[in-house]
Design a protein around this motif. Structure first.
Motif, PDB file in Angstrom:
ATOM      1  N   HIS A  37      19.036   9.509  -9.770  1.00  0.00           N
ATOM      2  CA  HIS A  37      20.356   9.214 -10.324  1.00  0.00           C
ATOM      3  C   HIS A  37      20.758  10.241 -11.375  1.00  0.00           C
ATOM      4  O   HIS A  37      19.929  11.034 -11.820  1.00  0.00           O
ATOM      5  CB  HIS A  37      20.384   7.809 -10.942  1.00  0.00           C
ATOM      6  CG  HIS A  37      19.427   7.624 -12.061  1.00  0.00           C
ATOM      7  ND1 HIS A  37      18.175   7.082 -11.887  1.00  0.00           N
ATOM      8  CD2 HIS A  37      19.500   7.921 -13.379  1.00  0.00           C
ATOM      9  CE1 HIS A  37      17.535   7.035 -13.038  1.00  0.00           C
ATOM     10  NE2 HIS A  37      18.317   7.550 -13.969  1.00  0.00           N
ATOM     11  N   LYS A  39      22.185  10.474 -15.199  1.00  0.00           N
ATOM     12  CA  LYS A  39      22.214   9.671 -16.420  1.00  0.00           C
ATOM     13  C   LYS A  39      23.145  10.377 -17.399  1.00  0.00           C
ATOM     14  O   LYS A  39      22.959  11.549 -17.718  1.00  0.00           O
ATOM     15  CB  LYS A  39      20.811   9.548 -17.009  1.00  0.00           C
ATOM     16  CG  LYS A  39      20.748   8.755 -18.295  1.00  0.00           C
ATOM     17  CD  LYS A  39      19.302   8.700 -18.793  1.00  0.00           C
ATOM     18  CE  LYS A  39      19.210   8.002 -20.127  1.00  0.00           C
ATOM     19  NZ  LYS A  39      17.831   8.006 -20.639  1.00  0.00           N
ATOM     20  N   TYR A 110      24.596   5.150 -15.579  1.00  0.00           N
ATOM     21  CA  TYR A 110      23.727   5.566 -14.492  1.00  0.00           C
ATOM     22  C   TYR A 110      24.535   5.573 -13.199  1.00  0.00           C
ATOM     23  O   TYR A 110      25.248   4.620 -12.904  1.00  0.00           O
ATOM     24  CB  TYR A 110      22.541   4.605 -14.337  1.00  0.00           C
ATOM     25  CG  TYR A 110      21.686   4.530 -15.572  1.00  0.00           C
ATOM     26  CD1 TYR A 110      20.609   5.405 -15.738  1.00  0.00           C
ATOM     27  CD2 TYR A 110      21.932   3.587 -16.564  1.00  0.00           C
ATOM     28  CE1 TYR A 110      19.816   5.339 -16.876  1.00  0.00           C
ATOM     29  CE2 TYR A 110      21.144   3.526 -17.705  1.00  0.00           C
ATOM     30  CZ  TYR A 110      20.094   4.397 -17.852  1.00  0.00           C
ATOM     31  OH  TYR A 110      19.304   4.333 -18.976  1.00  0.00           O
TER      32      TYR A 110
END
Length: 113
Positions: A37, A39, A110
């Motif tokens: 992901h 961030k 996120y």
């Protein structure tokens, strides 16, 4: 997903513009491209009389992700001089954490790959 980096940039741009509009003068951003992901860590001060707008922001960030809407509208983020697209940010992220430290708000977003 196509244009993922541009979408991250639009999210960051929208948050910066929003916090400038509510009196932010000390804004910090950290974007990490991790394995699973992205961030986004965002920290800003704001004027105390803007608490209602901060509560609205928190509400928008908790909107469930909606990839169908994101696909059509993400490119329009940041192009409106009259309003913000905070609800679209909520629809583009998978999770948001909001904390208040001293006189600043810290937001961690996120976005799964």
């Amino acid at each position: 997903m196509k244009h993922n980096n541009k979408r991250i940039s639009k999210i960051v741009d929208e948050l910066i513009n929003y916090f400038f509009s509510i009196g932010g003068t000390d804004i910090s951003i950290n974007v990490q491209n991790l394995e699973k992901h992205h961030k986004i860590f965002f920290q800003s001060n704001y004027k105390n009389e803007q608490d209602e707008k901060i509560n609205k922001l928190i509400k928008y960030l908790s909107y469930p992700k909606q990839e169908e809407i994101e696909e059509y509208y993400w490119e329009l983020m940041g192009d409106c001089d009259v309003d913000t697209e905070l609800s679209l940010i909520g629809m583009m992220i998978d999770e948001a954490e909001v904390n208040f430290v001293d006189d600043k708000i810290q937001i961690t977003l996120y976005r799964n790959k």
